[in-house]
Motif scaffolding. Sequence first.
Motif, PDB file in Angstrom:
ATOM      1  N   GLY A  59      36.459  42.998  35.687  1.00 16.71           N
ATOM      2  CA  GLY A  59      37.307  43.357  36.522  1.00 16.71           C
ATOM      3  C   GLY A  59      38.829  42.802  36.382  1.00 16.71           C
ATOM      4  N   LEU A  60      38.950  41.785  35.370  1.00 16.87           N
ATOM      5  CA  LEU A  60      40.282  41.207  34.892  1.00 16.87           C
ATOM      6  C   LEU A  60      41.203  42.262  34.202  1.00 16.87           C
ATOM      7  N   SER A  61      40.329  43.299  33.718  1.00 16.14           N
ATOM      8  CA  SER A  61      41.072  44.319  32.956  1.00 16.14           C
ATOM      9  C   SER A  61      41.901  45.077  34.075  1.00 16.14           C
ATOM     10  N   HIS A  62      41.651  45.047  35.122  1.00 17.74           N
ATOM     11  CA  HIS A  62      42.031  45.914  36.176  1.00 17.74           C
ATOM     12  C   HIS A  62      42.088  47.318  35.989  1.00 17.74           C
TER      13      HIS A  62
ATOM     14  N   GLY B  99      23.755  34.747  37.521  1.00 15.11           N
ATOM     15  CA  GLY B  99      25.115  34.083  37.572  1.00 15.11           C
ATOM     16  C   GLY B  99      26.320  34.450  36.452  1.00 15.11           C
ATOM     17  N   LEU B 100      25.520  34.808  35.268  1.00 15.31           N
ATOM     18  CA  LEU B 100      26.213  35.431  34.102  1.00 15.31           C
ATOM     19  C   LEU B 100      26.701  36.862  34.436  1.00 15.31           C
ATOM     20  N   VAL B 101      25.787  37.439  35.173  1.00 18.63           N
ATOM     21  CA  VAL B 101      26.004  38.963  35.366  1.00 18.63           C
ATOM     22  C   VAL B 101      27.228  39.130  36.411  1.00 18.63           C
TER      23      VAL B 101
ATOM     24  N   GLY C 291      31.092  40.851  40.994  1.00 19.39           N
ATOM     25  CA  GLY C 291      32.011  40.030  40.060  1.00 19.39           C
ATOM     26  C   GLY C 291      33.294  40.920  39.804  1.00 19.39           C
ATOM     27  N   ILE C 292      33.177  42.250  39.781  1.00 22.42           N
ATOM     28  CA  ILE C 292      34.412  43.026  39.648  1.00 22.42           C
ATOM     29  C   ILE C 292      35.247  42.881  40.778  1.00 22.42           C
TER      30      ILE C 292
ATOM     31  N   GLY D  46      30.887  40.936  35.324  1.00 24.13           N
ATOM     32  CA  GLY D  46      31.715  41.589  36.195  1.00 24.13           C
ATOM     33  C   GLY D  46      32.970  41.395  36.454  1.00 24.13           C
ATOM     34  N   PHE D  47      33.022  39.898  36.545  1.00 28.91           N
ATOM     35  CA  PHE D  47      34.428  39.318  36.956  1.00 28.91           C
ATOM     36  C   PHE D  47      35.445  39.460  35.564  1.00 28.91           C
ATOM     37  N   ALA D  48      34.802  39.336  34.255  1.00 32.62           N
ATOM     38  CA  ALA D  48      35.453  39.365  33.203  1.00 32.62           C
ATOM     39  C   ALA D  48      36.159  40.801  33.045  1.00 32.62           C
TER      40      ALA D  48
END
Length: 299
Positions: A122-125, A112-114, A45-46, A118-120
């Motif tokens: 990663g949005l912090s960059h 899927g939530l995991v 996700g990241i 990770g995606f959320a």
Amino acid sequence: MYSGLILILLPLIIGYFLPITWKSILNVVNNLLSWMVYIILFFMGISLAFLENLSENLLNIARISLISALCIIIFNVIGLELLAHRYPWRHTHRQQVLPSRLQMALESLKLGLVVLGGFAAGLSHWAPLRHASEASEYALLLLLFFVGIQLRGNGMTLRQILLNRRGVTIASVVWLTSLAGGLLASLLLQVPLNTGLALGSGFGWYSLSGILMTESFGPVIGSAAFFNDLLRELLAITLIPALITRHRTSALGLCGATSMDFTLPVLQRSGGNEIVPAAIVHGFLLSLLAPVMMALFST
């Protein structure tokens, strides 16, 4: 050319041939395996969050996963129904009351939530998160080692596998028709044939296919592979009770690699104990084939 295949097979083989029989150790391995899956999917996700043209890529993931899942499942059902017509599965079992299918579906969606978590993140960059891909490579090797131990821990011998002709036959049909579906998907999606074949080689093992495909093809194809195989498992959970009486072969085949573990209780309750040996052999063979085939088509 074959370095990727060797890298996948080596920890899997080492884990499989370790003579570990103590239940306490196998329980620890199973728990570690579950956590490793969560960790690697979080990394996936990241990596997804660091993609350029993010919104366009998310639409691409949805398109690839839906088209590939549809192609693979259609080919699976056609092949399984032809097999059932030629090789009918006689039985006398009556269905029992099943546990909540919604609850089982929610268990699948946890992974899927995991990925979304990770995606959320990663949005912090945040700078250290840029090393998520490298960290997931090492975690993947450890995960495959644990998978090898887990497969050996199920106690399946070559004799038991070869003697259960129905489990072997259904697994063979699922294997071949999934590859055919992957080929069609590659043509419709206009991606390389090896990518389509790799998408067809997950056999419903979404946690592993997402990880391996991300390592080989990047986060877009990896995420598409994850959702492609997740859709397969959710569909199997939903359809098993409706199919099991008149379409027993298709009910088992749609489960793919998960017939050995996650969907086994549903198969047993719906189809009786007589379906269990075929389900275990079917899932075991596809679980062995999945990492090998995906690595082979990634070289």
